[in-house]
Design an enzyme around this catalytic site. Sequence first.
Site, PDB file in Angstrom:
ATOM      1  CD  GLU A  57      -2.300  -1.049   2.933  1.00 42.84           C
ATOM      2  OE1 GLU A  57      -3.108  -1.914   3.231  1.00 42.84           O
ATOM      3  OE2 GLU A  57      -1.984  -0.131   3.704  1.00 42.84           O
ATOM      4  CB  CYS A  81       2.117   7.290   3.744  1.00 46.80           C
ATOM      5  SG  CYS A  81       2.350   5.986   4.925  1.00 46.80           S
ATOM      6  CB  CYS A  86       5.498  -5.408   9.522  1.00 49.51           C
ATOM      7  SG  CYS A  86       6.742  -4.717  10.649  1.00 49.51           S
ATOM      8  CB  CYS A 139       3.325  -3.196  16.736  1.00 47.61           C
ATOM      9  SG  CYS A 139       5.086  -2.877  16.535  1.00 47.61           S
ATOM     10  CB  CYS A 170       0.410  -2.228  13.825  1.00 47.11           C
ATOM     11  SG  CYS A 170       0.874  -2.065  12.090  1.00 47.11           S
ATOM     12  CD  GLU A 222      11.261  -0.501  11.748  1.00 43.41           C
ATOM     13  OE1 GLU A 222      10.246  -0.070  12.318  1.00 43.41           O
ATOM     14  OE2 GLU A 222      12.245   0.223  11.479  1.00 43.41           O
ATOM     15  CB  SER A 267       8.177   6.022  10.571  1.00 42.09           C
ATOM     16  OG  SER A 267       7.527   5.718  11.779  1.00 42.09           O
ATOM     17  CB  SER A 281       6.590   3.936  16.214  1.00 38.48           C
ATOM     18  OG  SER A 281       6.325   4.378  14.910  1.00 38.48           O
ATOM     19  CG  HIS A 309       3.285   3.756  19.697  1.00 34.47           C
ATOM     20  ND1 HIS A 309       2.692   4.834  19.100  1.00 34.47           N
ATOM     21  CD2 HIS A 309       3.837   3.040  18.677  1.00 34.47           C
ATOM     22  CE1 HIS A 309       2.864   4.771  17.791  1.00 34.47           C
ATOM     23  NE2 HIS A 309       3.554   3.701  17.517  1.00 34.47           N
ATOM     24  CB  CYS A 332      -0.347   1.265   9.190  1.00 36.32           C
ATOM     25  SG  CYS A 332       1.092   0.267   9.082  1.00 36.32           S
TER      26      CYS A 332
END
Length: 373
Positions: free
Chosen positions: A99, A112, A119, A123, A126, A171, A200, A223, A225, A342
Site C-alpha cells: 500500500e 506514505c 511486517c 506490534c 497495528c 519496518e 519511521s 514510534s 507509543h 497502516c
Amino acid sequence: MSAAPRQDLLSLTPDALRAALGEHFARRGQPAYRVDQVIQWIYERLAASIDEMTDLPSSERSALGEGFEIAEPEEARVEVSKDGTVKHLWKLADGELIESVLIPTSKRLTLCISSQAGCAMGCTFCATGWGGFDRQLTAGEIVAQYRASRRWVEARDRGPISNIVYMGMGEPLSNRKAVHPSLTILNQGYGLGARRITVSTVGVVPGILELAQRPEQFRLALSLHAPESQLRQSLIPLEKRHPLPQVIDALRRFDEAGGKRITFEYTMIRGVNDDLSLLPALADLANQVRAFVNLIPFNPIPYQDWTPSRPERIEEFARGLEARGVASAIRETRGRDIDAACGQLRAHTLVQIERSAPDLVDPAPGPVPADLS
Ligand code: SAH
Ligand code: SF4
C-alpha cells in the site's frame, strides 16, 4: 539455458545507474548521450517501460530491454476518501500486495510508502503487524510507489508530492539494504529534499545509528507509543530486544549528528497508554532528544477491541507536554472511510480474495528476514 535476470533500472542509485548504462551503451558502440536520455526517462519523464523511450532507436530499446527492466507495480485498487486521502494498493511482479497513501493538507501533499510486504514486528495495535511478514521490498519497489503515485496525481493536477514518509507497511530499518539506496534515489534522482523525507522506525537501534551517519538530513520518527519499557513491551515486542534506554541513546547520537529533526509518534489508545501519570516520562524522553511529539488517535483495527483515547484526554496530553517545554501536534485520523490505517486495505483485500479464491492466499506467515537486528 535460462537468461540472466534483468536489472531493475529503478533499483539503482543515480551513480550506479549512470555507470551501468555507460557500460551498456559503450559496449554497443553508442554515443554517451544515450545515458542521459535514459536517465531523463527514468527520473524526469517517469517512463513506465523501456518501450516508452521513443528517442532511442528501436534496436537500442530492445537491446536495453535484454539486460534491464523497469519493474512497475500494477494498480490493484485505488480508494479516494471524502477528506481527499488516496490509498493505492499495488500488485508487485510476484503478486504481493503493498500500500501507499497520499495525504493532502493545505500546505503539503505527503506520500506514505511501504518498505516491506507485511511486517515481522508484530506490534499489537497495528494491522500490518497482525498480518505477518511476507518479504522485503527492493529499492526499486519502494521508489516505484513514488513514481506511480506521482503519475496518478499529475494526471489529475493534484501534485506535486512535497513530502515522503516511510510509514506504510513494514519496518524500514529492518530492510536497510533496500531502504538506504531508496533514500539516495528519491533524494538525488528525483530531487526530493532530504528534510522532506521521514523514516519511521519502531526502534531498530543499529538502523538509527546508520541513519545518523548519513550526511543527508533525512528526518527520523520514532514510534514510541509508551514512555516506559514495560508498557512499551506489551505494544511493541521489539522493545525486549532494543529497550528504550538504548533507543534513546541512539536517538541522542542522531540528534548530535546535527540538523536532524526527531519526531515521536504516540498513538493514543484509551485506557492502554493514555494515563496522565505517563506524561512526565514522555516529556522527559522528548526533552532528552529535542523531539517533537505527534499525538495520534488510535485507528481501530479488526484484530483488537481497543478504541482511541477521548479527544479531551488527547488535548490534556498536548497541554501537559507544552507545560513541560515539549512541542506537539494532535494528528487527525485521515481516510478512515477507506481503511487508510497502516495495513488495513491489504488486510481487508486479502480477506476478500480468500473468500472468493482460497488458493490464492498463503495462510502461513512468511519467513522472518535475517537482518531483523
Ligand atoms: N514500522 C514503522 C513504520 C510503519 S507504521 C513504525 O512502526 O514506525 C507507521 C505508523 O503508524 C507508526 O507510528 C505506527 O505506530 C502507526 N500505527 C500503526 N497502526 C496504527 C493504528 N491502528 N492507529 C494509529 N496508528 C497506527
Ligand atoms: Fe511493523 Fe510499524 Fe506496524 Fe509495528 S507499527 S507492526 S513496526 S508496521
